[in-house]
Each structure stands twice: as C-alpha cells, then as structure tokens.
Scaffold this active site. Sequence first.
Site, PDB file in Angstrom:
ATOM      1  N   HIS B  34       0.817  -1.218   0.000  1.00 53.82           N
ATOM      2  CA  HIS B  34       0.000   0.000   0.000  1.00 53.82           C
ATOM      3  C   HIS B  34       0.842   1.255   0.000  1.00 53.82           C
ATOM      4  O   HIS B  34       0.966   1.901   1.036  1.00 53.82           O
ATOM      5  CB  HIS B  34      -0.940   0.010   1.215  1.00 53.82           C
ATOM      6  CG  HIS B  34      -2.000   1.080   1.177  1.00 53.82           C
ATOM      7  ND1 HIS B  34      -1.773   2.405   1.487  1.00 53.82           N
ATOM      8  CD2 HIS B  34      -3.319   1.002   0.880  1.00 53.82           C
ATOM      9  CE1 HIS B  34      -2.902   3.081   1.372  1.00 53.82           C
ATOM     10  NE2 HIS B  34      -3.853   2.252   1.007  1.00 53.82           N
ATOM     11  N   PHE B  35       1.467   1.549  -1.106  1.00 49.71           N
ATOM     12  CA  PHE B  35       1.455   0.800  -2.350  1.00 49.71           C
ATOM     13  C   PHE B  35       2.925   0.546  -2.707  1.00 49.71           C
ATOM     14  O   PHE B  35       3.784   1.321  -2.293  1.00 49.71           O
ATOM     15  CB  PHE B  35       0.766   1.640  -3.442  1.00 49.71           C
ATOM     16  CG  PHE B  35      -0.665   1.955  -3.121  1.00 49.71           C
ATOM     17  CD1 PHE B  35      -1.004   3.168  -2.530  1.00 49.71           C
ATOM     18  CD2 PHE B  35      -1.688   1.046  -3.366  1.00 49.71           C
ATOM     19  CE1 PHE B  35      -2.328   3.464  -2.217  1.00 49.71           C
ATOM     20  CE2 PHE B  35      -3.003   1.338  -3.067  1.00 49.71           C
ATOM     21  CZ  PHE B  35      -3.329   2.538  -2.494  1.00 49.71           C
TER      22      PHE B  35
END
Lengths: 163, 165, 138
Positions: B34-35
């Site tokens: 993330h991410f």
Amino acid sequence: MRWLWIDTFTEFEPGKRAVAIKNVTRSEDHLHDHFPGYPVMPATLMIEGMAQTAGILVGQARGFREKVLLAKIRIARFDDYCVPGDRIRYEAVIDVIDDAAASTHGTVYKNDTAIGRVDLMFSHADKATADLDMPEHNFVFTDQFMDLLTAYNIQRSGGEGIS
Amino acid sequence: MRFELIDRIVELEPGSRIVATKAVSLAEEYLADHFPTFPILPGVLMLQALVDSATWLVRRTSDFAHSMILLKEARNVTYKNFVKPGQQMRIEVGWRGAEGAEVDFSGSGHCGSVEVVKARFRLRQFNLADRDPRLASVDRRVIQAARTRFDLLCQKYRQGEKAAG
Amino acid sequence: MAMSRDEVFQKVEAVLVDALGVDEDEVTEDATLTGDLGAESIDFLDIVFRLEKSFEIKIARGELFPDDILNNPDYVENGRMTSTGLQQLKKSMPHADFTEFEKDPSVSRMPDLFTVKAIVDYLGLKLEQSGKTAGAAS
C-alpha cells in the site's frame, strides 16, 4: 502479511455492484494484538474490506484510468463483531461516479447475517486533488488487486461499465 | 503484522482527552502492498490510530473495567493528506460524551501543522462474561495484557508525573 | 409539487448535518461551508451528490461550486481574480452574494462565497427552472 482484506469476489456486475468474501482465520497476525487472549476482527479492517471491494468496482467501471483513493468514510456502523471461523461478506453498490469522485454504499454480513453498513467516497485522485504530492502513474491498481478480477473474466483495462 | 497503531501516549486527561503519536516506518509490512511504488499509511489505519487512542482513554478512565472495547460507528471520516514513511502523526482525541456502555469521540491526526485525518466515532465497551460467565478468565487475561501495554505506551507520561509530584 | 424556500432550507440543513457532522443550529443562512462548517474538498462533492439525491435533480460539476474558474490563468493573477475572472465567476454563480468578496477578490477568500444561503438560492433558481417551486411560471 499482505494488505489484502478480501479473499475473492463472488459476484461482480460491472458498473453496478460487487460482492466479496473474507474468511477470518486464527493464524492472522493482527488478531493477536486485538486482543491478546481473544481475537476479534477489527472494525477498521472490515471497513478496508469494503473499501477494496468498492474501490475495485469503481476502478473497473472507469477502466482503471484513475487512481481511486479512499477520501471519506461517510458512515461505518457495526452491530456485531467477527471472530476466527466467521466468514465476512461485503456487498458494495455504486451510487454515483463522475470525473472527480465516486460514492458507494454497502452492507457487511457475518455468516449471512447483516451486521454492518459502510458508505464510502473515493476521489479520482488526479482530478480532485491536484495539490497532493504523488506519482503520475497509477500506483493503486497493483497486480494483487487485478488478480482478484481474473476469476470473473473481467477486463483489466479499457473497462466496460459506466464512464 | 502487529496491530498496535500508536507508539506513545503523550498526554491523557481521564474522561476528557488523549494525545498520542504514531511514527510511520518503511519497515511496516503493509506498506509493501500500500502501495509498492508509493507507500502511504492506509486510511483505515489512520482511523485505527484514533480508535486506539480513544480505547486507551476509555481503559484508563474506567480503570480497565472492560476487556472488549470495539468501534461501533465512525462518521464523516475525512482524509486530507498522505502520511509517508519518515513522518510522525500526532493524534488528538476528545471525549464528547457517554451513553451507557457507548462513548462518543471526535479526533484528528496531524503531521506537523497539516491535518491529515479527522473523524467522529463511537466505541462500545463490554466484558465477554456479560454474555457467558465462563469467559470471565478470558476477560481478566485481556485486561491484564492491556494494563501491561498501557504502562509501556505511557513511559514518558509517567516520568513527567513523577517529576511534577 | 411546489416547494417553499423554507422547505428547501430544511432539506439543505439536513444534507449539511449529515455530510459535515455539524449540529442543526450551526447551519445558519450566513454560515460559510469551509470557515464555519469545516467542509473539505471531498465534502463539497459529498454535498452535491446528496443534494442531487434529496432534490431529485442533476447538478453539473462546477455549477454549484465553480472551482474550475480558479484553474484558468485568464481569470486569476497573483492570487487574485482578474476583472474578467470576477465577471465570469458572477455569471456562473448568480446565487452568490459578491459584496464582500469584491472588496478583496483574493482566491483564498473564494470559499467565503460558499454560504448556506448561496446553496439555498441556487436550488431555488434550479427548481424554478424545472418548474418545481412556488416561483415557477404557471
């Protein structure tokens, strides 16, 4: 651990609605802090399950052209909690999508009983949030999210559904 | 993955407010997803930091009377900016009122002077023994673990208290 | 079904209470969305979506809150609206009161234009156009 809070889609109607499930298992690390001695699925991670279900639904409807980021939780309400052995089901429905944002509402089920409601707003980051410092490329829709759609034969790009 | 979203309790006034901090490190596992090309603290974990802070406020205020303290409702949780590795979020939560076993809070997170999240939410507290008396020993275990954890989170606070008194 | 200005205000009040988490008594005619009611940019979108649903109308993006004008170099110079920009803004916001803003048309003051009154007046005009208020020509 992986930041994947849904196991698979069970229904997917492009541009409209999607259903995904998540099994709660005792071997999940995070449960051992919440709480030590009695594992309970944190409500915020159920919100994330809905956000992933709804976010992929919204992204697919726009051909994954924009970065779909959670911008607002309008309401998240839980009347019960889940423990290891429970199966959580997230049903997400699109209210509105336009260039700047999308709005979804949804129901959370524990073993087929409705226990919660999660209504979200996503921003299409490029258009709505020009002042935020972030990369140009679409960092949101990584392979691990796209792989979830493979089972449904959903196109990964040049999306169908509403635009 | 550990599920502890605050590092330190900085201030605490029982029944009133709590201030805590959370630092974000690239070593946090979920950032890998993330991410991968833009690691940022997930929004729900920003909310969890507010919830954790409120939970400690409830525990301390009630003198650890209940084992289970769960998020019942969150409303108008608005995300305003990203929190990136190397940043520290300062969380402030205010006690707005209690209704039976449920307590209402308003909270916000700031990185420096920039507000990154704000929310209104409600927690509910109970003991497992309320429904099943056989679980009283589980309640005790959870509460004991909470007391130990709380002492850990408050170390600076305690030193300040000793110095003043 | 005709709707009075008061009824419009009640519905707008309900939308703002839900979208912003404010109390009813904070929603006064002169209250500004950002300054007094704490609205963020995502809240503006939330408000538009909810108004569309509540009044069963379509609100084109930029019609109620014309933020696109801020991004046009012809209309903004050194953080202030140019006279062309101000004219354009007035045209796209017939529902707003520009008396105060005109005294110092800095872009940073633009959010002050977005008052509860401006929303209620906008909806009044919109509903009149579609024949849904008492003001509609018969």
